[in-house]
Structures are given as structure tokens and as C-alpha cells.
Design a protein around this motif. Structure first.
Motif, PDB file in Angstrom:
ATOM      1  N   TRP A 150       0.704  -1.129   0.065  1.00  0.00           N
ATOM      2  CA  TRP A 150      -0.273  -0.805   0.054  1.00  0.00           C
ATOM      3  C   TRP A 150       0.779   0.951   0.183  1.00  0.00           C
ATOM      4  CZ3 TRP A 150      -4.913  -0.199  -0.824  1.00  0.00           C
ATOM      5  CH2 TRP A 150      -5.540  -1.739  -0.259  1.00  0.00           C
ATOM      6  N   GLY A 151       1.822   0.821   0.820  1.00  0.00           N
ATOM      7  CA  GLY A 151       3.003   2.246   0.229  1.00  0.00           C
ATOM      8  C   GLY A 151       2.364   3.514   0.535  1.00  0.00           C
ATOM      9  N   ASP A 152       2.293   4.633   0.211  1.00  0.00           N
ATOM     10  CA  ASP A 152       2.184   6.399   0.898  1.00  0.00           C
ATOM     11  C   ASP A 152       1.102   6.015   0.381  1.00  0.00           C
ATOM     12  OD1 ASP A 152       4.598   7.871   1.000  1.00  0.00           O
ATOM     13  OD2 ASP A 152       4.692   7.359  -0.932  1.00  0.00           O
ATOM     14  N   ALA A 153      -0.466   5.376  -0.399  1.00  0.00           N
ATOM     15  CA  ALA A 153      -1.486   5.579  -0.321  1.00  0.00           C
ATOM     16  C   ALA A 153      -2.075   5.757   0.720  1.00  0.00           C
ATOM     17  CB  ALA A 153      -1.546   3.862  -1.291  1.00  0.00           C
ATOM     18  N   LEU A 154      -1.945   4.820   2.053  1.00  0.00           N
ATOM     19  CA  LEU A 154      -1.892   4.417   3.190  1.00  0.00           C
ATOM     20  C   LEU A 154      -2.355   6.123   4.142  1.00  0.00           C
ATOM     21  CD1 LEU A 154      -0.870   1.164   5.314  1.00  0.00           C
ATOM     22  CD2 LEU A 154      -2.731   1.769   4.608  1.00  0.00           C
ATOM     23  N   ARG A 155      -0.888   6.361   3.807  1.00  0.00           N
ATOM     24  CA  ARG A 155      -0.779   7.868   3.981  1.00  0.00           C
ATOM     25  C   ARG A 155      -2.019   8.991   2.983  1.00  0.00           C
ATOM     26  NH1 ARG A 155       1.334  12.237   1.951  1.00  0.00           N
ATOM     27  NH2 ARG A 155       3.235  10.190   0.870  1.00  0.00           N
ATOM     28  N   MET A 204       2.959   2.322  -9.116  1.00  0.00           N
ATOM     29  CA  MET A 204       3.858   1.384  -8.635  1.00  0.00           C
ATOM     30  C   MET A 204       5.380   1.385  -8.453  1.00  0.00           C
ATOM     31  SD  MET A 204       3.251  -1.188  -6.558  1.00  0.00           S
ATOM     32  CE  MET A 204       1.423  -1.521  -6.527  1.00  0.00           C
ATOM     33  N   ARG A 205       5.768   1.225  -8.164  1.00  0.00           N
ATOM     34  CA  ARG A 205       6.886   1.322  -7.601  1.00  0.00           C
ATOM     35  C   ARG A 205       7.736   0.045  -6.112  1.00  0.00           C
ATOM     36  NH1 ARG A 205      12.138   3.696  -6.725  1.00  0.00           N
ATOM     37  NH2 ARG A 205      13.595   3.649  -8.046  1.00  0.00           N
ATOM     38  N   ARG A 206       8.369  -0.580  -7.040  1.00  0.00           N
ATOM     39  CA  ARG A 206       9.095  -1.415  -6.355  1.00  0.00           C
ATOM     40  C   ARG A 206       8.350  -2.495  -5.749  1.00  0.00           C
ATOM     41  NH1 ARG A 206      12.253   1.361  -2.677  1.00  0.00           N
ATOM     42  NH2 ARG A 206      13.098  -0.001  -1.759  1.00  0.00           N
ATOM     43  N   MET A 207       6.931  -2.877  -6.028  1.00  0.00           N
ATOM     44  CA  MET A 207       5.681  -2.925  -5.516  1.00  0.00           C
ATOM     45  C   MET A 207       5.228  -2.610  -4.197  1.00  0.00           C
ATOM     46  SD  MET A 207       6.941  -7.227  -5.884  1.00  0.00           S
ATOM     47  CE  MET A 207       5.548  -7.953  -5.632  1.00  0.00           C
ATOM     48  N   ARG A 208       5.281  -1.451  -4.243  1.00  0.00           N
ATOM     49  CA  ARG A 208       4.439  -0.421  -3.219  1.00  0.00           C
ATOM     50  C   ARG A 208       4.194   0.599  -4.509  1.00  0.00           C
ATOM     51  NH1 ARG A 208       6.742   3.600  -0.266  1.00  0.00           N
ATOM     52  NH2 ARG A 208       5.751   3.568   1.666  1.00  0.00           N
ATOM     53  N   LEU A 209       3.342   1.198  -3.786  1.00  0.00           N
ATOM     54  CA  LEU A 209       2.568   3.001  -3.998  1.00  0.00           C
ATOM     55  C   LEU A 209       3.069   3.988  -2.981  1.00  0.00           C
ATOM     56  CD1 LEU A 209      -1.545   1.384  -4.033  1.00  0.00           C
ATOM     57  CD2 LEU A 209       0.265   1.803  -6.516  1.00  0.00           C
ATOM     58  N   GLN A 210       3.217   4.662  -4.649  1.00  0.00           N
ATOM     59  CA  GLN A 210       3.814   6.088  -4.814  1.00  0.00           C
ATOM     60  C   GLN A 210       2.815   6.380  -4.978  1.00  0.00           C
ATOM     61  OE1 GLN A 210       8.382   5.602  -5.330  1.00  0.00           O
ATOM     62  NE2 GLN A 210       7.708   6.938  -7.327  1.00  0.00           N
ATOM     63  N   PRO A 211       2.689   8.478  -4.680  1.00  0.00           N
ATOM     64  CA  PRO A 211       2.536   9.768  -4.946  1.00  0.00           C
ATOM     65  C   PRO A 211       3.046   9.150  -6.636  1.00  0.00           C
ATOM     66  CG  PRO A 211       3.086  10.284  -3.696  1.00  0.00           C
ATOM     67  CD  PRO A 211       3.199   9.151  -3.706  1.00  0.00           C
ATOM     68  N   ALA A 212       1.756   9.992  -8.068  1.00  0.00           N
ATOM     69  CA  ALA A 212       2.687   9.542  -8.779  1.00  0.00           C
ATOM     70  C   ALA A 212       2.837  11.633  -9.092  1.00  0.00           C
ATOM     71  CB  ALA A 212       1.424  10.123  -9.587  1.00  0.00           C
ATOM     72  N   THR A 213       3.726  11.316 -10.642  1.00  0.00           N
ATOM     73  CA  THR A 213       4.313  12.852  -9.966  1.00  0.00           C
ATOM     74  C   THR A 213       3.368  13.820 -10.972  1.00  0.00           C
ATOM     75  OG1 THR A 213       4.923  12.609 -12.548  1.00  0.00           O
ATOM     76  CG2 THR A 213       6.784  11.481 -10.918  1.00  0.00           C
TER      77      THR A 213
END
Length: 366
Positions: free
Chosen positions: A62-67, A324-333
Motif C-alpha cells: 500500500w505504501g504512501d496510499a495509506l497516508r 507502483m514502484r518496487r511493488m509499493r504505491l507512491q504518489p504519482a508525479t
């Protein structure tokens, strides 16, 4: 209570490679034509973007999606869980791809504080009735409601019921269509486990589903139908999908939550109700797999509609872009968010449903 905000996502596929990076990986054995070990999908992701920790903490995918979700503060969180949650059962014959997550990895789902997992899809029975039973038991024990699959037809067609403030309820039905790869023999029957199965997507089957809804829903309920339908790729929406969704809204459904495509499909505001024709994947192990780059499947969306609590009308829609990057969600640019905003605006133009990027990076309904 004036408003209810939902978090809706498409396919959450925590089996296969995702399961292998979590603290309690199950057997990596696959029955696929080209890949026989699920750890190969982890290796492809690492080759594309860098090392993935093993074991990763349960919340890693889930990565940054949780925040981002915590900042949006949705009242109810709903996803399509496209993986069995089981260490039991056998690979169902006749399928090229099977997904399962070990039950000990269910903290990966509870980390996102999910309220409902829609199970009416083409992977929930990948390990047969035994795997389905463990999936249902595991999710229930974790406090996650389910819809769309069950030990018999009554359970499979029963909606998930989420209490809301003021004594109100949100009801979620989940159905799986043949067009998404659900086998006809997976249909739940009296005394037989399976899914809430749609042999076809049409105005007629929408009418049958509307009758089930009318027999259960109360006048003050908010109603969501989560439907797994259609192909994996392509932005086109078949006419029968439009007719099905419109018929449900005409019958009183407030949100049609469509999924199966690996990328977003058009969004429509119809009679001030929300229709998502394809939410796209949210969590999967596809990173590093080539062949569909034109769709930019690494880009994902958190769908956050706000409904009027009294009428169910759509008051607003925020789409938060992630990647998705390194199997982890992060904010899109900003550039990635802009690409998604332009795509959704173009796809929505024929129905008059238009989108624009906002200053905070979210895409908003005009």
C-alpha cells in the motif's frame, strides 16, 4: 450527516508475487505456461525498479496510499479482492493463472482498514471450494465484510452491510460476469459454493439484480453494486455495460463500481449518480512485465466519491493518482497525474463527464 465519502479501488491482487514478499509467503508453485515460481514476478519488479525487501512489512504494497487515504478520511473503504486467501485447496484445473495469499498475510489487508472486499470475480475460486471457505473465514475473522461469493447462493448474493452515522446503512452487492473470465460452473447454487454469477451483462440481468436489491434495501440505504466485467485491456466500454449500469441507476443504485481492466476506463456521471466502468488495478505484481506500455498500467487511482447521505447523489469525486514502484504505491508525479487527468477527461467527454487536475495533485470532476 450531510455527506458520505467512499474509497473505491479496482483489483487488489495480493497473491503470487505480492504474497512472496510478505512475512508469511505460501508455496510459490504456479501452473502457468511461462512462469512456474511466483518469486519470478518479484525478480521482474526488482529488475525494473530496484530491490524489494523480503520480508516486507504487511503494509508495504500500500505504501504512501495509506497516508493519502488517511488525509482523505473516507467513511467506507471498498476494494475488489482478486486473490483467494488460503493455504489449502488445489490449483483449479482449466485455468492458466491462479492467485492466493497465505492467510497469515491478512494483515496486508487490515493495514488499509478495508470495510468490504468484493469477491465476485474470476480468481476467488482459484483453489476450489476449500480455498473459498478459508478465504471467507479468514476475512471474517479479520473484521472485513465480504460480498459476491459464499458457501451457497444465499450467502453469495447477500450484500455486505456497513453501518453509517445516524443509523443509516451502506449496502454493497458484488457480482462477477462471464466476460471477465468467471466460469459458469462457479455460479453459487443452493447447497453449492460459488460466486454471484452474471451469465451476461444486459438490461435483463440488471433487472434481475434490481429485484434482489429491492427485496433487501430500505428507503434510506445507500447502495453500491461492484461488478467484475469485461476484458483486461482497452478503453472502450461495450454498449451492454452502459445499458446494465444505467438500468441499475434507474432502479435506485447510487454507485456502480466496475473493475477487471488493468487500467482505468471511462467514468460517467449519470442522473447525478456515479458509474466507474473500470477502476484499474491497485495492487498487483505486474511491474516489469512489458507489452502494454501504451496504457501506462503502472499508474493507479484512489477513487473517492462523496455522496449526499439523504439522496445518494454525487456531490463530488476526487481521484488521487498513485504509481507502483518496487511493488509499493507512491504518489504519482505531476506529469503522471496530468496524463491521467487528460485521459479521463477525453474518455468522459462523450457522456459529458469532464475532469481537471487540481493544485494538490488530485483529479477532480468538473
Amino acid at each position: 450527516m450531510a455527506d458520505v465519502t467512499l474509497f473505491l479501488a479496482g483489483d487488489v491482487m495480493t497473491g503470487r508475487g505480492v504474497d512472496q514478499i510478505l512475512p508469511h509467503p505460501g508455496s510459490p508453485a504456479l501452473r502457468e505456461e511461462l512462469v512456474t515460481d511466483a518469486r519470478r514476478y518479484v525478480a521482474l519488479a526488482e529488475a525494473a525498479a530496484g530491490r524489494v525487501p523480503r520480508p516486507a512489512p504487511p503494509e508495504w504494497p500500500w505504501g504512501d496510499a495509506l497516508r493519502l487515504l488517511d488525509a482523505e478520511r473516507p467513511d467506507v473503504r471498498i476494494v475488489n479482492l482478486e486473490s483467494a486467501v488460503t493455504a489449502r485447496g488445489e490449483h483449479v484445473p482449466g485455468k492458466g493463472i491462479h492467485y492466493r495469499m497465505h492467510p497469515a498475510n491478512v494483515p496486508c489487508l487490515t493495514a488499509a482498514r478495508l470495510d468490504v472486499c468484493a469477491l465476485g470475480n474470476n480468481h476467488v475460486l482459484d483453489f476450489g471450494p476449500t480455498g473459498l471457505a478459508e478465504t471467507l473465514d479468514t476475512l471474517r475473522a479479520a473484521g472485513i465484510r465480504t460480498a459476491g461469493a459464499g458457501r451457497d447462493a444465499e450467502e453469495a448474493w447477500r450484500p455486505a452491510t456497513v453501518p453509517l452515522a445516524g443509523g443509516r446503512r451502506l449496502l454493497v452487492w458484488s457480482v462477477g460476469a462471464a466476460s471477465s473470465g468467471v466460469f459458469p460452473h462457479w455460479a453459487a447454487r443452493d447447497g453449492r459454493p460459488g460466486v454471484a454469477y452474471l451469465p451476461e451483462v444486459s438490461s435483463a440481468t440488471a433487472g434481475e439484480l434490481a429485484q434482489r436489491i429491492a427485496a433487501t434495501a430500505r428507503p434510506a440505504d445507500l447502495m453500491v453494486v461492484s461488478v467484475h466485467w469485461g476484458s483486461n485491456w482497452g478503453h472502450e466500454v461495450p454498449d451492454e455495460h452502459v445499458a446494465f449500469a444505467h438500468a441499475l441507476v434507474d432502479a435506485g443504485v447510487h454507485v456502480v463500481h466496475g473493475h477487471s481492466s488493468h487500467h482505468p476506463r471511462p467514468v460517467e456521471r449519470y442522473r447525478d449518480r456515479l458509474i466507474l466502468y473500470g477502476c484499474g488495478d491497485l495492487i498487483d505484481d505486474y511491474e516489469g512485465i512489458g507489452g502494454q506500455e501504451a496504457y501506462r498500467p503502472e499508474l493507479r487511482l484512489l477513487h473517492l466519491p462523496t455522496l449526499d447521505a439523504d439522496t445518494g447523489e454525487l456531490r463530488g469525486l476526487r481521484l488521487v493518482p498513485v504509481r507502483m514502484r518496487r511493488m509499493r504505491l507512491q504518489p504519482a508525479t505531476p506529469a503522471e497525474a496530468g496524463w491521467l487527468a487528460d485521459l479521463l477527461d477525453a474518455l468522459g467527454r462523450p457522456s459529458g463527464t469532464r475532469f481537471a487536475p487540481g493544485p494538490d495533485g488530485a483529479i477532480t470532476l468538473r
